[in-house]
Write an enzyme that holds these catalytic residues in place. Structure first.
Site, short mmCIF file in Angstrom:
data_model
loop_
_atom_site.label_atom_id
_atom_site.label_comp_id
_atom_site.label_asym_id
_atom_site.label_seq_id
_atom_site.Cartn_x
_atom_site.Cartn_y
_atom_site.Cartn_z
N LYS A 1 71.86 49.49 95.73
CA LYS A 1 70.69 50.37 95.74
C LYS A 1 69.98 50.32 97.11
O LYS A 1 70.07 49.30 97.80
CB LYS A 1 69.74 49.85 94.65
CG LYS A 1 68.66 50.76 94.20
CD LYS A 1 67.97 50.10 93.01
CE LYS A 1 66.59 50.66 92.74
NZ LYS A 1 66.58 52.08 92.44
N GLY A 2 69.27 51.38 97.44
CA GLY A 2 68.55 51.41 98.72
C GLY A 2 67.51 50.30 98.82
O GLY A 2 66.82 50.01 97.85
N GLY B 1 68.66 45.02 100.66
CA GLY B 1 69.04 44.05 101.69
C GLY B 1 70.51 44.13 102.06
O GLY B 1 71.08 43.16 102.56
N LYS B 2 71.12 45.30 101.85
CA LYS B 2 72.54 45.47 102.20
C LYS B 2 72.77 45.19 103.68
O LYS B 2 73.68 44.45 104.04
CB LYS B 2 73.00 46.91 101.93
CG LYS B 2 73.04 47.31 100.49
CD LYS B 2 73.54 48.74 100.32
CE LYS B 2 72.66 49.78 100.96
NZ LYS B 2 71.32 49.89 100.37
N THR B 3 71.92 45.81 104.51
CA THR B 3 72.12 45.66 105.96
C THR B 3 71.96 44.20 106.37
O THR B 3 72.78 43.67 107.14
CB THR B 3 71.13 46.54 106.74
OG1 THR B 3 71.27 47.87 106.26
CG2 THR B 3 71.38 46.51 108.22
N SER B 4 70.91 43.55 105.86
CA SER B 4 70.69 42.15 106.24
C SER B 4 71.88 41.29 105.82
O SER B 4 72.34 40.44 106.59
CB SER B 4 69.42 41.60 105.56
OG SER B 4 68.35 42.47 105.79
N ASP C 1 75.67 54.35 106.81
CA ASP C 1 74.45 54.80 106.14
C ASP C 1 73.71 55.73 107.09
O ASP C 1 73.42 55.34 108.23
CB ASP C 1 73.59 53.55 105.83
CG ASP C 1 72.34 53.91 105.03
OD1 ASP C 1 72.01 55.11 104.95
OD2 ASP C 1 71.69 53.00 104.52
N ASN D 1 69.43 39.24 96.00
CA ASN D 1 68.60 38.96 97.17
C ASN D 1 67.11 38.95 96.78
O ASN D 1 66.72 39.50 95.77
CB ASN D 1 68.87 40.04 98.23
CG ASN D 1 68.26 39.73 99.57
OD1 ASN D 1 67.97 38.56 99.87
ND2 ASN D 1 68.03 40.74 100.38
#
Ligand SMILES: Nc1ncnc2c1ncn2[C@@H]1O[C@H](COP(=O)(O)OP(=O)(O)OP(=O)(O)O)[C@@H](O)[C@H]1O
Length: 406
Positions: free
Chosen positions: A90-91, A94-97, A119, A343
């Protein structure tokens, strides 16, 4: 000048959790040591105190616990055969981190690594606190082995695709046929909705073109050196639509190819009458190539030997529900998933304020939900703590990586 000291090892399952504020992109951090017992990490922090520019700063490096057994990360890091890790969820969870911290950890463990963002709302640059924009390979400063980032701009990729298409086919063919008075075929071309497809692309097409672009890059020799490739993907919906896109393209392309045959016979008839050259590398070919790449992407997503999709979530009912649906869809598409990163879990505390106590109750409920969810309970759950500063820059990502990827 500098006197290294090691924080005392935690008693079982707990350690002194350090929260800090970064003031340099390299290794120096201003530390506000905040003792909080956590069960998140067995990482020990080695601190050496420096005096720099009149400020007290602490060098932080993580060192392995002396008796550390073989970990799951050993499995992720072993071997030089290229592996792909796709992080999705989900947006804002913390996907990027998590993706950036995994990339840093791979690079620090000797793997030339590429971290790719598809993204549209890129945040790799923000996460690394370095300018990585531009759609080409950019070196990330800091890790021990080469780490490169690639931010693909789906909008731009679509524009490129569209203008090439307009030049070589699409409306070019249309105008040509129109000029020849072949109204009927023009109408049929209209029916193909090619223009519409590219002007108002179906959801997921942007992402598909972006990933297709990455695949195109990866076919080039200069990319051979990368042994770990980490994808920071777009939020859930796009990823799922991406997986079903080859079927969608199949349907459109089937129609297009049929018409292409008609056009080819019509134009060759015209050519034989007027002697005109007709060199149309048309939209159908372009779409066909895109579809082939999409199939490659889909195969890659499904290859258990080389690829793993990691779901990232947070402990809220909404995020967990979405993760469960994501896992179900990935299962249906045969995409291998082993890990679930939860996270932003509140670190344990003996003195919760009212707000924190409520929040903790909510999180406990969401964590229980994961444990009893048929889709998620079988995954290895990795909990990452909510830290009290933004995770930005390589040292912070290293810190997060040592907690998450063990
Ligand atoms: N464990 C954590 N503790 C504290 N802050 C965190 C943690 N993980 C992520 N953040 C912060 O949350 C914000 C969102 O994180 P991130 O950009 O990694 O999420 P995302 O899922 O990639 O978002 P998007 O879907 O918008 O791309 C960032 O400011 C990041 O620093």
């Amino acid at each position: 000048m500098s006197s290294p000291s090691i924080l005392s090892p935690p008693s079982t399952n707990s350690m002194a959790m350090t929260s800090f504020f970064l003031h340099s992109p390299k290794t120096h951090m201003v530390i506000s040591l905040q003792e909080a017992k956590t069960s998140f990490s067995s990482t020990f922090l080695s601190l050496s105190v420096n005096r720099k520019q009149g400020r007290r700063s602490l060098q932080v490096r993580s060192v392995a616990a002396p008796s550390e057994a073989i970990t799951e990360f050993d499995d992720m890091v072993s071997g030089t055969k290229r592996k792909y890790y796709m992080l999705g969820g989900k947006g804002g969870v913390g996907k990027t981190s998590c993706a950036a911290s995994l990339a840093v950890k791979f690079a620090n463990n000797g793997h030339p690594t590429l971290v790719v963002s598809t993204d549209p709302a890129h945040s790799l640059s923000d996460s690394f606190a370095q300018d990585l924009a531009g759609g080409t390979l950019v070196a990330v400063e800091g890790p021990n082995s080469p780490l490169y980032a690639l931010e693909i701009n789906p909008e731009k990729a679509r524009e490129e695709f569209r203008s090439a298409n307009q030049k070589n086919g699409g409306s070019g063919v249309k105008d040509f046929m129109d000029g020849m008075g072949l109204g009927m075929i023009v109408e049929q071309l209209g029916e193909l909705k090619l223009g519409e497809l590219l002007d108002t692309p179906p959801p997921g097409l942007d992402e598909a073109i972006a990933i297709s672009k990455v695949m195109q890059f990866l076919e080039q020799e200069q990319y051979n050196a990368f042994t770990r490739i980490v994808f920071d993907t777009a939020p859930t919906g796009h990823t799922l639509r991406l997986l079903s896109l080859p079927d969608f393209l199949d349907a459109s392309i089937g129609k297009i190819l049929k018409l292409k045959q008609k056009i080819a016979s019509a134009t060759s008839a015209i050519k034989s009458v007027f002697g005109q050259e007709q060199t149309q590398d048309d939209a159908a070919d372009k779409l066909k190539r895109l579809r082939e790449r999409m199939i490659k992407v889909r195969e890659l997503f499904r290859d258990t030997d080389s690829t793993e999709f990691v779901i990232v979530t947070i402990p809220t009912v909404m995020a967990v529900s979405e993760s469960s649906r994501l896992r179900a869809s990935l299962k249906k598409e045969n995409v291998p998933v082993k890990r679930l990163v939860v996270n932003q879990v509140l670190p344990p505390s003996s003195s919760d304020c009212k707000f924190c106590a409520m929040k903790r109750k909510d999180q406990t409920r969401a964590l229980d939900m994961i444990r009893s969810d048929p889709e998620l309970s079988g995954l290895r759950m990795i909990q990452a703590p909510l830290v009290d500063v933004e995770i930005r820059g390589v040292p912070a990502l290293q810190f997060l990586g040592d907690i998450v990827w063990r």
